[in-house]
Enzyme design. Structure first.
Site, PDB file in Angstrom:
ATOM      1  N   ASN B  13       0.830  -1.195   0.000  1.00 43.87           N
ATOM      2  CA  ASN B  13       0.000   0.000   0.000  1.00 43.87           C
ATOM      3  C   ASN B  13       0.869   1.251   0.000  1.00 43.87           C
ATOM      4  OD1 ASN B  13      -1.926  -2.092   1.820  1.00 43.87           O
ATOM      5  ND2 ASN B  13      -2.971  -0.864   0.290  1.00 43.87           N
ATOM      6  N   CYS B  14       0.228   2.368  -0.301  1.00 38.93           N
ATOM      7  CA  CYS B  14       0.889   3.673  -0.290  1.00 38.93           C
ATOM      8  C   CYS B  14       1.684   3.836   0.999  1.00 38.93           C
ATOM      9  CB  CYS B  14      -0.178   4.762  -0.396  1.00 38.93           C
ATOM     10  SG  CYS B  14       0.433   6.445  -0.172  1.00 38.93           S
ATOM     11  N   PRO B  15       2.927   4.334   0.978  1.00 39.63           N
ATOM     12  CA  PRO B  15       3.621   4.927  -0.178  1.00 39.63           C
ATOM     13  C   PRO B  15       4.564   3.962  -0.899  1.00 39.63           C
ATOM     14  CG  PRO B  15       4.832   5.448   1.806  1.00 39.63           C
ATOM     15  CD  PRO B  15       3.676   4.586   2.233  1.00 39.63           C
ATOM     16  N   ASP B  40      -3.099  -1.868  -4.694  1.00 36.24           N
ATOM     17  CA  ASP B  40      -3.630  -0.773  -3.876  1.00 36.24           C
ATOM     18  C   ASP B  40      -4.702  -0.036  -4.680  1.00 36.24           C
ATOM     19  OD1 ASP B  40      -2.102   1.613  -1.660  1.00 36.24           O
ATOM     20  OD2 ASP B  40      -4.101   1.671  -2.509  1.00 36.24           O
TER      21      ASP B  40
END
Lengths: 355, 75
Positions: B13-15, B40
């Protein structure tokens, strides 16, 4: 006044925040990531817009005599500066490791992210340990020893001897000017939607607790009370301690002294709002861990957010939006510490990428 | 589509997808193509912003079987 109005009001506002947060991709960690990793400030502007709207709205409510922000936990005289810095910094580290802050964790759960459900559990346990357990001893015995007493309170109007309208208008106005100076931000409807709704939800949150939940003289204690809260004070949105109290409520279900509070209802509301949006737009999707390192990052991230959020008295919403809406000095410090912790963790992650 | 380097960002997932893509692109020659596979839900938006800000061109993106496949050309 019925406690159901308080919890119902909190749930309804949180539902709106959850749905809009999902739609607009509102994310405070994402805001730092876009800025640090790409030089894009639009999501940071969305966060700052939320702060401006919450600050101006809450100040208007205060000046109109609707609520008394001094009855919340933020502007009190105990200025625990080290706790704001250490707690905020560790919260920033944790939210970067855990795919988002407390509110983003709730939004992700609603959209089907099982990793965020694990973050929720670890965050709740970490927060509870910091409230009443092992970490709590360190928080109180070490970090909170570094404190200064500010007799008139730590909010800027008291510290500077100014009428509340002056710092509220100056800071709120400066934020709005910065945010809307960007043509790209002005052209993106979702940016304004995410920022304005988040700010209005926080300002509205004060009304729910400070008006619907306010009892001038509680019949049992004969003292002023804000019913259905965990702090006993006027509350608006914050997501760390509510996760601890939600786990406590579920584990002590048969203890009739435990009730659904403002914070518990707000956490559930965000999940429900995000889930409703995800299902309505067919964007709901199950997500799981990639590998052991990913799992460990999320567990540690959750614990750090739990410890940091309690130590600093709030998260990226609880301190950085709700707290700043009271103009408390500690809230501004916590905001800066969270951004610093998150940005440095991203630098570390970049260095480690592909290693 | 032809690609020179592939990045598997599934489950991240981010980042992290952006960070790893950024690092991969830094090690590539101008004009080479990076293929990214991600799960994501915010990946496409993130990579669109990344492309706009960095000048690396997002050539194509598609979704199939709950996975996003993106092709990015090194500037």
């Amino acid at each position: 006044m019925n406690a159901a109005w308080v919890t119902g009001g909190a749930f309804a506002l949180a539902f709106v925040f959850g749905a809009v947060g999902n739609r607009t991709n509102f994310c405070t960690m994402g805001a730092v990531s876009d800025w640090v990793n790409m030089g894009d400030l639009n999501r940071m502007r969305m966060w700052l817009l939320a702060i401006a709207v919450a600050l101006l709205g809450s100040s208007a409510l205060q000046l109109a005599g609707v609520v008394d922000l001094g009855k919340s936990i933020y502007p009190g005289p105990n200025f625990t500066w080290l706790s704001y810095l250490v707690g905020g910094f560790l919260f920033g580290v944790g939210m970067t490791l855990g795919s988002g802050c407390g509110s983003k964790t709730l939004i992700r759960i609603g959209a089907g992210n099982l990793k965020s459900l694990i973050v929720y559990v670890f965050l709740g346990i970490g927060a509870y340990m910091t409230l009443k357990g092992l970490f709590g001893a360190f928080r109180v015995g070490v970090l909170e020893k570094a404190a200064v007493t500010l007799p008139a309170g730590q909010d800027l109007p008291a510290l500077l001897g100014l009428h509340r309208a002056v710092p509220a208008a100056l800071i709120g106005g400066a934020l709005l000017a910065f945010v809307y100076r960007s043509r790209e931000f002005r052209a993106g409807f979702d940016y304004t939607l995410g920022g304005v709704v988040t700010g209005l939800v926080v300002a509205g949150g004060w009304v729910v607790s400070g008006v619907l939940g306010h009892v001038a003289e509680h019949p049992e204690t004969l003292q002023e009370a804000f019913i259905a809260t965990n702090t006993g004070r006027m509350e608006s949105f914050s997501f760390v301690s509510p996760m601890a109290y939600t786990l406590e409520y579920l584990m002590l279900w048969t203890d009739k002294s435990k009730i659904v509070t403002y914070g518990i209802a707000s956490g559930l509301g965000v999940i429900a709002g995000s889930a409703a949006y995800a299902l309505a737009t067919r964007s709901f999707r199950w997500e799981g861990f990639r590998d052991a390192e990913d799992t460990a990052n999320h567990m540690v991230g959750g614990m750090l957010m739990g410890f940091g959020g309690i130590t600093a008295l709030g998260c990226t919403i609880g301190q950085a939006v709700t707290g700043i809406s009271t103009l408390a000095l500690g809230s501004f410090m916590t905001f800066a510490a969270i951004v610093a912790g998150s940005a440095l963790t991203m630098k570390y992650q970049y260095w480690r990428a592909g290693a | 589509m032809h690609h020179d380097v592939e990045l598997d960002a599934r489950g991240l997932n981010c980042p992290l997808p952006i960070l790893r893509a950024k690092k991969a692109l830094n090690g590539m020659q101008s004009g080479q193509v990076l293929k990214v596979v991600a799960t994501d839900p915010g990946a496409v938006k993130d990579f669109q912003t990344f492309a706009k800000q960095t000048g690396n061109e997002l050539l194509q993106h598609a979704e199939a079987d709950r996975e996003f496949t993106l092709y990015m050309k090194r500037k």
